[in-house]
Write an enzyme that holds these catalytic residues in place. Structure first.
Site, PDB file in Angstrom:
ATOM      1  N   LYS A  89       0.898  -1.131  -0.164  1.00  0.00           N
ATOM      2  CA  LYS A  89       0.136  -0.003   0.031  1.00  0.00           C
ATOM      3  C   LYS A  89       0.926   1.300   0.021  1.00  0.00           C
ATOM      4  O   LYS A  89       0.349   2.555  -0.347  1.00  0.00           O
ATOM      5  CB  LYS A  89      -0.920   0.188   1.144  1.00  0.00           C
ATOM      6  CG  LYS A  89      -2.062  -1.039   1.114  1.00  0.00           C
ATOM      7  CD  LYS A  89      -2.928  -0.782   0.061  1.00  0.00           C
ATOM      8  CE  LYS A  89      -4.122  -1.679  -0.007  1.00  0.00           C
ATOM      9  NZ  LYS A  89      -5.026  -1.651  -1.178  1.00  0.00           N
ATOM     10  N   GLU A 111     -10.020   5.558   2.909  1.00  0.00           N
ATOM     11  CA  GLU A 111     -10.749   4.259   3.803  1.00  0.00           C
ATOM     12  C   GLU A 111      -9.832   3.287   3.788  1.00  0.00           C
ATOM     13  O   GLU A 111      -8.820   3.186   3.286  1.00  0.00           O
ATOM     14  CB  GLU A 111     -11.699   4.171   2.648  1.00  0.00           C
ATOM     15  CG  GLU A 111     -11.575   3.316   1.590  1.00  0.00           C
ATOM     16  CD  GLU A 111     -10.443   3.517   0.744  1.00  0.00           C
ATOM     17  OE1 GLU A 111     -10.203   4.879   0.788  1.00  0.00           O
ATOM     18  OE2 GLU A 111      -9.570   2.844   0.010  1.00  0.00           O
ATOM     19  N   SER A 378       1.890  -9.848  -1.079  1.00  0.00           N
ATOM     20  CA  SER A 378       1.370  -8.387  -1.030  1.00  0.00           C
ATOM     21  C   SER A 378       1.607  -7.677   0.338  1.00  0.00           C
ATOM     22  O   SER A 378       1.624  -6.396   0.873  1.00  0.00           O
ATOM     23  CB  SER A 378       0.072  -8.195  -1.431  1.00  0.00           C
ATOM     24  OG  SER A 378      -0.852  -8.978  -0.733  1.00  0.00           O
TER      25      SER A 378
END
Lengths: 394, 264
Positions: A89, A111, A378
C-alpha cells in the site's frame, strides 16, 4: 501498446466518473496535477528517493525453494511484505502524498479495510506533516485492532463507520461524504485501483513498480518470463501492480484470486468478478456484487482487505477480454495457505495474500512440472495474528 | 424543449409571481402506504413539487438522516417495481409534478430504456441522479427526453463558470443548486456565496433555479427566495416523520412546518 483508459477514464466499458457534481472540479484538477507530475523529473526523482530510502524498495524476488519442492513448480515471491508498514500500500500512499503537497492541500483522508492502507496513509501523513483522518468500518476496527492502534499512534484520527455492513464498502461511502464536504483543502487517498477516474489509472501506475521490478528480476535470475503471475484481488491494486507491466507478454498468464468466503454459492463471499454483474459503485462502472434491484450486496471474507463488493475497472476489462483469469479461495483454504507458507518458508503472509498461496496449493497439480510462477506477497501477517489464534483455538 | 407537469407548474408560478416549494420524501419510508399519505398531506399544505427518493444501499450524496430513511425503506422492501407502482397510485389521484431522486445503479440495473418507458407510463415527470454528472449522462438523458421526462442536473458552489454554462444547457425542468459543498442534511446556515453563484446561473439560463441541501428553516427560505426560484426541503421533513409518534401528530406537525416555511 499499454492499457490506457480513454479521456473519460474508461477501460473498454468499465471506469468513468460517477460522482456528485461537487467533486468534479477536484477530480479534473487531480487529473491535471497527476499528468503534469508524470512528466516532471523532479517529482519522479523525489518519489523514487522515498520509495528507496523510506519504504525500502527494491523488494526482493525470492525463490521459495521449499514451497516449490512441495508444490512441484517453481515459485518466486515478490516480497512487498518487506516494505515499511508491511504491505504494498505504501507505494501508492507515498506518491499520492507527494501529489497532495503539489496541490497544496493540508489534509488527507482514506478508507481502510484491513487497516494496511490506513496505516500506510497515516505514515505518509506523519512524514509530510499532513492532517489525517481514516475511515474504517466498526467490524474491521474490531478484527484489526492492532492496525487501529498503529494509526492512532501515528497521529491519525480513526473514525468508525457503523452504517451498512460496517466494513470497507461503508468506510468508502463515509470517506467520499467527507470529501464532498472538505474537498477544498483535502485530498482523498484512495487505496486501491477503484473509484472515479483518474484514481484507477493513477493507483495502477503507482503500483506498477511491483511488476516492473519483478519483470527485470525474473529475467535476470531465470533468463525467461514466468508462465503465471498470481495475486489476491480485493479492489485489485497489488494484482494490477504486478500484472500490468506484463500486459504485452501474451504468454504470461494472469491469475487473480478472489475471496470465496464461505463459498461462492452462498451469499457470504467477496468473489466480485466471478459472481457479480456490471454496475456503478464508488465512482466507477465495474463488476459488482448486487441484487437484481441494483442494491449492493454485503460481501464477506475472513480477510478484511478482500471484503469488498466492488473491483477495479481495469480488472473488469481484463476479465471481459480474457487477459486474466479469476479464481476464488474459501476462508478455510486461506488459513491453510497462511500456515503452509509459514512452515515451508518461514514467512507469515497476510490473510489477503494467503488466498493466493492457497490457490497455488490447489492448482499446482494441474500446472506443468517446473512451471515458473511469480506470486505477489502483498503483505505480512502480523495484523492477523489475533484472528488466527482465535480460529486455531476452536 | 420538454413540456410536462414540471414546466407547466413553473409557468404557473411565474405568472403568479410565486416561488416553488419542493418537498422530499424517501419512498417506502416509514412504509409504502405512509408515503402515499404523506404525499396527500403535503399537497393539502400547498406543496408545488414532490421529490420522491428511490432508495439506494450506498447513498454517498446523503447525510445521516436520509441515509437512515433510505435504509429503512429498503428493509421494508422498496424497489424499482414498487416505486413505479407508488408513482402510478399518486398519479391516479393527484396532478402534482413528481420527481425521482435516486442513484445511478438502481436505474442502470433496471435498464435505462425500460426505466424511461415505465416511468413515463407511471406518470413520473423528472429525474435527479446525484452521482451522474453530465459526462456520464448521455444514454439516460436521451431515453428520458424521448419520453418527455426532465433530467434535472445539480450545480454546486465549486462548479466552474464553464461547467455552469454546460449544465444549464442540458438541465431540464429546473436546475438544482446545492447550497453548500456537502451532503444532504439540516444546517444552521447556508453557504456564503449563495447569491453570487445563483446569480451566475440565472445569467446563463432561463431555466428556473431551485436551491436544496441544508434548507431547513424559514429564514433559509427567505434568503434563498430573494435570488432563486424555489427551495427543496428534505431532511427537515424526514426529521418530522422520525419524531412524530402517531399519524395525528404527524399531520399537525407537517401542516405547522409547511406554514412556517411558506410564510414569506
Amino acid at each position: 501498446m499499454t492499457v490506457i483508459p480513454d479521456k473519460n477514464g474508461y477501460f473498454g466499458n468499465f471506469g468513468g466518473r460517477y460522482v456528485p457534481e461537487t467533486l468534479m472540479s477536484a477530480l479534473k484538477s487531480l487529473e491535471a496535477v497527476y499528468s503534469e507530475s508524470q512528466k516532471s523529473a523532479r517529482f519522479n526523482k523525489t518519489l523514487n528517493y522515498y520509495l528507496k530510502e523510506f519504504a525500502g524498495r527494491v523488494t526482493p524476488l525470492y525463490f521459495a525453494s521449499r514451497l516449490s519442492k512441495y508444490l512441484g513448480i517453481k515459485v518466486y515471491l515478490k516480497r512487498e511484505d518487506l516494505l515499511h508498514t508491511g504491505a504494498h500500500k505504501i507505494n501508492n500512499t507515498l506518491a499520492q502524498a507527494l501529489l497532495c503537497l503539489r496541490m497544496k492541500k493540508k489534509r488527507v483522508i482514506a478508507e481502510t479495510g484491513a487497516g494496511q492502507h490506513g496505516v500506510a496513509t497515516a505514515v505518509v501523513a506523519a512524514q509530510f506533516g499532513l492532517d489525517c483522518e481514516i475511515f474504517m468500518g466498526e467490524e474491521d476496527i474490531a478484527r484489526q485492532s492492532l492496525n487501529v492502534f498503529r494509526m492512532r499512534l501515528l497521529g491519525a484520527k480513526v473514525t468508525g463507520v457503523s452504517s451498512g455492513s460496517k466494513t470497507l464498502k461503508d468506510a468508502t461511502n463515509e470517506a467520499m461524504r467527507d470529501w464532498v464536504c472538505t474537498v477544498k483543502n483535502t485530498h482523498y487517498i484512495i487505496g486501491s485501483v477503484v473509484g472515479p477516474h483518474p484514481y484507477p489509472l493513477m493507483v495502477r501506475n503507482f503500483q506498477s513498480v511491483i511488476g516492473q521490478e519483478a519483470r527485470k528480476q525474473i529475467l535476470r535470475t531465470e533468463n525467461r518470463l514466468p508462465d503465471y503471475l498470481v495475486a489476491c484481488v480485493g479492489g485489485g491494486s497489488n494484482a494490477i501492480g504486478l500484472f500490468h507491466p506484463f500486459y504485452n507478454d501474451k504468454k504470461v498468464k494472469f491469475i487473480g484470486v478472489e475471496a470465496a468466503g464461505y463459498g461462492i454459492n452462498t451469499h457470504k463471499h467477496a468473489a466480485t468478478l466471478i459472481k457479480g454483474s456490471p454496475g456503478v459503485l464508488h465512482g466507477s462502472k465495474s463488476y459488482l456484487l448486487q441484487t437484481n434491484d441494483g442494491q449492493i450486496e454485503i460481501a464477506h471474507s475472513i480477510s478484511a482487505g478482500l471484503d469488498y463488493p466492488g473491483i477495479g475497472p481495469e480488472h473488469s476489462f481484463y476479465k471481459k477480454t480474457k487477459r486474466a483469469k479469476y479464481v476464488s479461495v474459501k476462508d478455510g483454504e486461506a488459513v491453510d495457505g497462511l500456515k503452509l507458507l509459514s512452515v515451508t518458508e518461514g514467512i507469515i503472509p497476510a490473510l489477503e495474500t494467503a488466498h493466493a498461496i492457497a490457490y497455488l496449493k490447489k492448482a499446482a497439480k494441474k500446472m506443468k512440472k517446473n512451471s515458473l510462477v511469480v506470486l505477489c506477497l502483498s503483505g505480512r501477517g502480523d495484523k492477523d495474528m489475533t484472528i488466527i489464534s482465535e480460529l486455531l483455538k476452536k | 424543449m420538454i413540456e410536462n407537469r414540471i414546466t407547466k407548474k413553473n409557468t404557473q408560478l411565474l405568472r403568479d409571481k410565486k416561488k416553488a416549494f419542493v418537498a422530499y420524501l424517501s419512498a417506502g419510508f416509514p412504509d409504502f402506504d405512509s408515503t402515499y399519505e404523506l404525499v396527500d398531506m403535503l399537497i393539502h399544505n400547498k406543496v408545488d413539487f414532490i421529490e420522491l427518493g428511490m432508495p439506494f444501499s450506498d447513498p454517498v450524496a446523503d447525510g445521516p438522516i436520509i441515509q437512515q430513511s433510505s435504509a429503512k425503506a429498503l428493509q421494508k422492501g422498496m424497489n424499482m417495481i414498487k416505486y413505479l407502482k407508488l408513482i402510478k397510485m399518486i398519479r391516479m389521484k393527484f396532478d402534482v409534478p413528481l420527481i425521482m431522486m435516486s442513484y445511478y445503479n438502481p436505474i442502470f440495473k433496471y435498464g435505462i430504456e425500460k426505466f424511461a418507458r415505465n416511468a413515463a407510463i407511471a406518470g413520473l415527470d423528472g429525474v435527479i441522479v446525484p452521482d451522474l454528472p453530465p459526462e456520464e449522462s448521455a444514454a439516460l438523458n436521451k431515453a428520458l427526453s424521448r419520453k418527455s421526462i426532465s433530467q434535472i442536473f445539480l450545480i454546486s458552489p465549486l462548479t466552474s463558470p464553464e461547467r455552469i454554462k454546460k449544465i444549464s444547457k442540458i438541465s431540464s425542468g429546473f436546475i438544482y443548486y446545492v447550497s453548500l459543498a456537502g451532503v444532504t442534511g439540516t444546517r444552521n446556515t447556508l453557504g456564503k456565496n449563495l447569491s453570487k453563484q445563483v446569480g451566475r446561473i440565472k445569467k446563463a439560463t432561463k431555466t428556473p433555479v431551485f436551491v436544496g441541501f441544508g434548507v431547513s428553516k424559514p429564514e433559509h427560505v427567505k434568503k434563498v427566495n430573494k435570488v432563486a426560484d424555489g427551495v427543496i426541503v428534505g431532511s427537515a421533513i424526514i426529521k418530522i416523520i422520525n419524531k412524530s409518534i402517531n399519524k395525528q401528530q404527524l399531520k399537525i406537525e407537517i401542516s405547522r412546518f409547511m406554514r412556517l416555511m411558506q410564510n414569506n
